[in-house]
Scaffold this active site. Structure first.
Site, PDB file in Angstrom:
ATOM      1  N   ARG A 368       0.794  -1.226   0.000  1.00  0.00           N
ATOM      2  CA  ARG A 368       0.000   0.000   0.000  1.00  0.00           C
ATOM      3  C   ARG A 368       0.828   1.278   0.000  1.00  0.00           C
ATOM      4  NH1 ARG A 368      -2.841  -3.687   3.369  1.00  0.00           N
ATOM      5  NH2 ARG A 368      -4.671  -4.447   2.239  1.00  0.00           N
ATOM      6  N   GLY A 428      -1.330 -11.048   8.368  1.00  0.00           N
ATOM      7  CA  GLY A 428      -1.459 -12.364   9.006  1.00  0.00           C
ATOM      8  C   GLY A 428      -2.611 -12.371   9.983  1.00  0.00           C
ATOM      9  N   GLY A 429      -3.533 -11.404   9.823  1.00  0.00           N
ATOM     10  CA  GLY A 429      -4.630 -11.247  10.770  1.00  0.00           C
ATOM     11  C   GLY A 429      -5.665 -12.333  10.750  1.00  0.00           C
ATOM     12  N   TRP A 480      -2.200  -4.304  10.918  1.00  0.00           N
ATOM     13  CA  TRP A 480      -1.650  -4.253   9.559  1.00  0.00           C
ATOM     14  C   TRP A 480      -1.875  -2.934   8.835  1.00  0.00           C
ATOM     15  CZ3 TRP A 480      -5.531  -3.555   5.999  1.00  0.00           C
ATOM     16  CH2 TRP A 480      -6.811  -4.008   6.320  1.00  0.00           C
ATOM     17  N   ASN A 498      -8.893  -8.322  13.974  1.00  0.00           N
ATOM     18  CA  ASN A 498      -9.838  -9.221  14.633  1.00  0.00           C
ATOM     19  C   ASN A 498      -9.117 -10.355  15.361  1.00  0.00           C
ATOM     20  OD1 ASN A 498      -9.624  -9.838  11.535  1.00  0.00           O
ATOM     21  ND2 ASN A 498      -9.872 -11.803  12.550  1.00  0.00           N
ATOM     22  N   ASP A 541     -15.241 -11.212  12.043  1.00  0.00           N
ATOM     23  CA  ASP A 541     -14.094 -10.681  11.303  1.00  0.00           C
ATOM     24  C   ASP A 541     -14.240  -9.189  11.054  1.00  0.00           C
ATOM     25  OD1 ASP A 541     -11.740 -10.460   9.926  1.00  0.00           O
ATOM     26  OD2 ASP A 541     -12.358 -11.619   8.181  1.00  0.00           O
ATOM     27  N   ASP A 543     -12.611  -6.435  12.009  1.00  0.00           N
ATOM     28  CA  ASP A 543     -11.445  -5.790  12.612  1.00  0.00           C
ATOM     29  C   ASP A 543     -11.653  -4.286  12.665  1.00  0.00           C
ATOM     30  OD1 ASP A 543     -10.939  -4.813  10.025  1.00  0.00           O
ATOM     31  OD2 ASP A 543      -9.555  -6.427   9.572  1.00  0.00           O
ATOM     32  N   ARG A 568     -15.837  -1.099  10.743  1.00  0.00           N
ATOM     33  CA  ARG A 568     -16.315  -2.210   9.904  1.00  0.00           C
ATOM     34  C   ARG A 568     -17.600  -2.825  10.455  1.00  0.00           C
ATOM     35  NH1 ARG A 568     -11.988  -6.716   7.724  1.00  0.00           N
ATOM     36  NH2 ARG A 568     -13.437  -8.243   6.835  1.00  0.00           N
ATOM     37  N   ASN A 628     -14.329  -0.731   5.114  1.00  0.00           N
ATOM     38  CA  ASN A 628     -13.123  -1.506   5.348  1.00  0.00           C
ATOM     39  C   ASN A 628     -11.949  -0.550   5.399  1.00  0.00           C
ATOM     40  OD1 ASN A 628     -11.124  -3.797   5.137  1.00  0.00           O
ATOM     41  ND2 ASN A 628     -13.003  -4.942   4.759  1.00  0.00           N
TER      42      ASN A 628
END
Length: 774
Positions: A368, A428-429, A480, A498, A541, A543, A568, A628
């Site tokens: 990003r 890796g969430g 992240w 999350n 989920d 997060d 979210r 998101n």
């Protein structure tokens, strides 16, 4: 943590194509086969011919015999190279000859006093005035930190004897007289019929058009003179250079950027120069609102595409460009580009191979963007490293491993610079990797501190995790997305991911702190000042890795320092960012079934029967969330907060699946509701009440991921759900302009100004596109 202070070849010494007498020639069988089978395409010396590329380049094909042998036998159909039907002994001989052509100096270094050669390089020889070696030296010439591994001995010898014979692209010495009367002498880094990129002898970049140039003269001697040395000095210097290879060592004398709150380097980020976009969000506050107003409601309809820069093999880029001093920095996974922000012309390119075995978001090859501090650019790699590049040349300064990717870690988002530190979390969430926020010294990559987003057994708040997840430490909670920073409170605000397993809370009963939260951290130590959890014991989920935006505004009758976020989970939140006090929580989507509201304590009022089940439970919002990670913005003139909202539900199921290395750790799944149509909306929210003031419904499938940009010109730019970049009136939402890209958005727009002209730029598919007025 493993830290390496390295400098790669930004524009390496070009390789000599003549075969050096030695083992390549001793292989007579291979030599004859090459002459009859390969030379017609690749040239008699392997340096490239009419139909084939240079294969003597040490940096090209792998130097392993087996790979070269496989290419000989199998060919490369996509590149027009046929397979060769040869007996295995002939294949082996031909592969050995090719690899002999390509043998680097490091494999057969000459005799000499290496220490004396190093002393000559950094002393009497003046080589370090232009060249870097492991962080020491100048940036006008190629970095030589890996020249022994990357270059053949004969090529190094030729460079010392007659540097002009190399004809190195990007290092032509020119003197330019401008029509304005200014004269610039320096290195032509890139040029075309229309423009010239020039790096002067002080290292500063200049971008000029051909119309601005009155006269240009190339210096036939070049910048690098032939080596003036005695025979012993030449021998020792060659011995030193031929042994140079990146070995992971850390230079104590390398250049670096260290900054404090009041230093110019950090001040340029904390108080950006008009027209610059020096951070991922544009501002440390996370508010993607620009004070630029050249493009406004009266003329935005005249916007047109000014330039486009394609990135090969990119897959739906998610990068937000960063622009500093007229240079744009963009990334794809493990790649960074510096571009002339006026034209999109490339200045430099850094890359490293993608890492095999990386899973999750990082395994999809996304990145990003970068952070910038002084003359250093920072980015993360797919395998959870954070690296620093020289901003002028793209050369690698240091490389630090944040976490072991073999333990399901990765990295995807732009770092955040705060004073003399560079911060990042890991991806890796959903893969069971225990999340954290890390800080590193910007000058060296040395680890400064870590805040674990999930406590260890026996630590404070570990009681909020009851069950097997706490014992195994596979609860996720990654940080992240890029956080924000407020110099006035001297606090970092970092959103967290999350908990895992995502949909099954049977083995993680409790609130599961600090999952789905925002953390307020002290920059010097990483100490937690306060936290706020949006979704305790999250089972869907949802997060909290949406931008924690910082704004100063009057709220309920008095000035306050606020943190606002469209979460979210479907609620819009207003917090006091000094104390973490909950001030407001209101839904910003209509499809919301899991909670009836937010209580005075900031906790959701849960609706029974909305948890995932083995047979499946319909709950709103969907797993994609009411929004998101895509960007949001707040315009102080309208007092409105802008967000891309998704009206969507999902059927959530849970399962007893447990964590396994190399796999995601969902503990269930989510699927779309049959027959229901998802829909995206651009919504403007009154921060005082949380109510929707206006909205722009989108035509599409609800699967795009573009965010918003607000400007002082009274315009809101956004990527609509049908592939167009669009602009609406910030006060009313009235449509003003659009441009079809026919791509599914994964990135958010930004704006910058160069030479008094404002541009809007965005990553669309595999392209960076910049728009401007006629």
């Amino acid at each position: 943590m493993r830290t390496k202070l390295l400098l790669p070849l930004c524009a390496p010494v070009v390789l000599l194509f003549c075969a050096r007498p030695g083992r390549a020639q001793e292989n007579e069988t291979g030599k004859k086969l090459f002459a009859t089978r390969c030379a017609s395409c690749h040239g008699a010396d392997g340096g490239g011919g009419e139909f084939g590329p240079d294969i003597a380049d040490v940096r090209g094909l792998s130097h392993r015999d087996m790979q070269v042998a496989d290419i000989i036998k199998d060919g490369l159909a996509d590149y027009g190279m046929p397979a060769f039907s040869l007996q295995q002994p002939d294949v082996d001989a031909l592969a050995a000859f090719v690899n002999g052509l390509r043998a680097p100096a490091l494999e057969h270094p000459p005799a000499g006093d290496v220490a004396a050669g190093e002393q000559f390089f950094f002393g009497k020889g003046n080589c370090s005035n232009c060249h870097l070696v492991k962080g020491r030296g100048g940036v006008l010439g190629p970095d030589l930190s890996n020249v022994g591994r990357d270059t053949r001995l004969a090529r190094i010898e030729l460079a010392l004897r007659d540097p002009n014979a190399l004809g190195m692209s990007g290092y032509k010495l020119v003197t330019v007289h401008l029509r304005s009367g200014e004269t610039i002498r320096g290195i032509a880094k890139n040029e075309s019929n229309y423009d010239l990129q020039l790096q002067d002898l002080d290292g500063k970049l200049h971008f000029v058009t051909r119309e601005e140039i009155a006269e240009e003269a190339a210096d036939p001697k070049g910048l690098m003179p032939p080596l003036n040395a005695t025979d012993p000095e030449r021998r020792d210097l060659l011995a030193f250079l031929s042994r140079l290879a990146k070995d992971g060592s850390v230079s104590s004398a390398g250049p670096g950027t260290a900054a404090l709150a009041g230093d110019p380097a950090f001040s340029a980020i904390a108080n950006p120069k008009r027209g610059d976009w020096p951070t991922y969000h544009g501002h440390l506050s996370g508010n993607r609102h620009s004070e630029l107003s050249e493009i406004n409601t009266a003329n935005v309809a005249q916007l047109g595409a000014k330039w486009m820069f394609p990135i090969a093999d990119a897959n739906h880029m998610e990068v937000t460009p960063v622009v500093v001093d007229g240079v744009m920095y963009v990334t794809e996974a493990n790649q960074a580009y510096a571009l002339d922000a006026r034209s999109g012309r490339q200045i430099w390119h850094y890359s490293q191979p993608l890492t095999k075995g990386v899973i999750g978001d990082a395994g999809t090859a996304i990145n990003r963007g970068v952070a910038v501090l002084g003359d250093t650019v920072f980015m993360v790699t797919d395998h959870a490293h954070i690296i620093a590049l020289n901003r002028l040349s793209g050369e690698l300064l240091w490389d630090t491993e944040m976490a072991d990717y073999r333990k399901n870690y990765g990295s995807t988002s732009a770092p955040l610079v705060v004073k003399d530190l560079v911060l990042s979390g890991t991806s890796g969430g959903d893969e069971g990797a225990r999340g954290f926020v890390d800080a590193y010294k910007a000058s060296t990559g040395e680890h400064a501190w870590r805040f674990w987003n999930m406590p260890a057994p026996g630590e404070p708040l570990s009681e909020t995790w009851v069950g097997r997840v706490m014992e195994s430490q596979h609860g996720c909670v990654d940080g992240w997305l890029t956080g924000t920073y407020d110099p006035s409170t001297d606090l970092i605000y970092w959103p967290t991911g999350n908990p895992c397993p995502d949909y099954n809370g049977d083995e993680r009963k409790g609130d599961n702190l600090y999952s789905s939260s925002v953390l307020a951290l002290e920059p010097e130590t990483g100490k937690l000042r306060w936290h706020f959890q949006f979704s305790p014991h999250d089972l869907h989920d949802w997060d909290a890795t949406e931008t924690p935006m910082l704004i100063d505004a009057e709220f309920r009758g008095r000035p306050r320092k606020l943190l606002v976020q469209a979460n979210r989970n479907g609620f819009f939140y207003v917090l006091d960012r000094v104390t973490g006090e909950f001030l407001l929580g209101e839904p910003f989507v209509k499809r919301l079934t899991w909670a009836s509201g937010i209580g005075a304590d900031g906790r959701p009022k849960l609706v029974a029967g909305q948890e995932p089940s083995e047979q499946g439970t319909k709950t709103c919002p969907s797993v994609a969330g009411a929004t998101n990670w895509m960007s949001t913005a707040y315009n102080p003139a309208t007092a409105l907060f802008y967000v891309m909202a998704l009206e969507s539900c999902a059927i959530y199921t849970k399962s007893p699946e447990w964590w396994k290395p190399g796999q995601s750790f969902y503990g269930g799944a989510a699927r779309r509701v049959p027959g229901e149509i998802d829909q995206k909306f651009l919504r403007a929210i009154d921060i005082q009440t949380g109510k929707i003031v206006w909205e722009v419904p989108q035509v599409g499938r609800g699967r795009s991921g573009g965010g918003v940009l607000s400007t002082a010109g009274g315009v809101v730019f956004f990527g609509d759900d049908n592939g167009a970049l669009a602009a609406v009136d910030a006060k009313s939402g009235k449509a003003l302009w659009h441009f079809h890209t026919n791509e599914t958005w994964r990135a958010s727009p930004m704006t910058y100004m160069v030479d008094g002209k404002q541009y809007i730029a965005v990553a669309s598919g595999s392209n960076i596109i910049a728009f401007g007025l006629p």
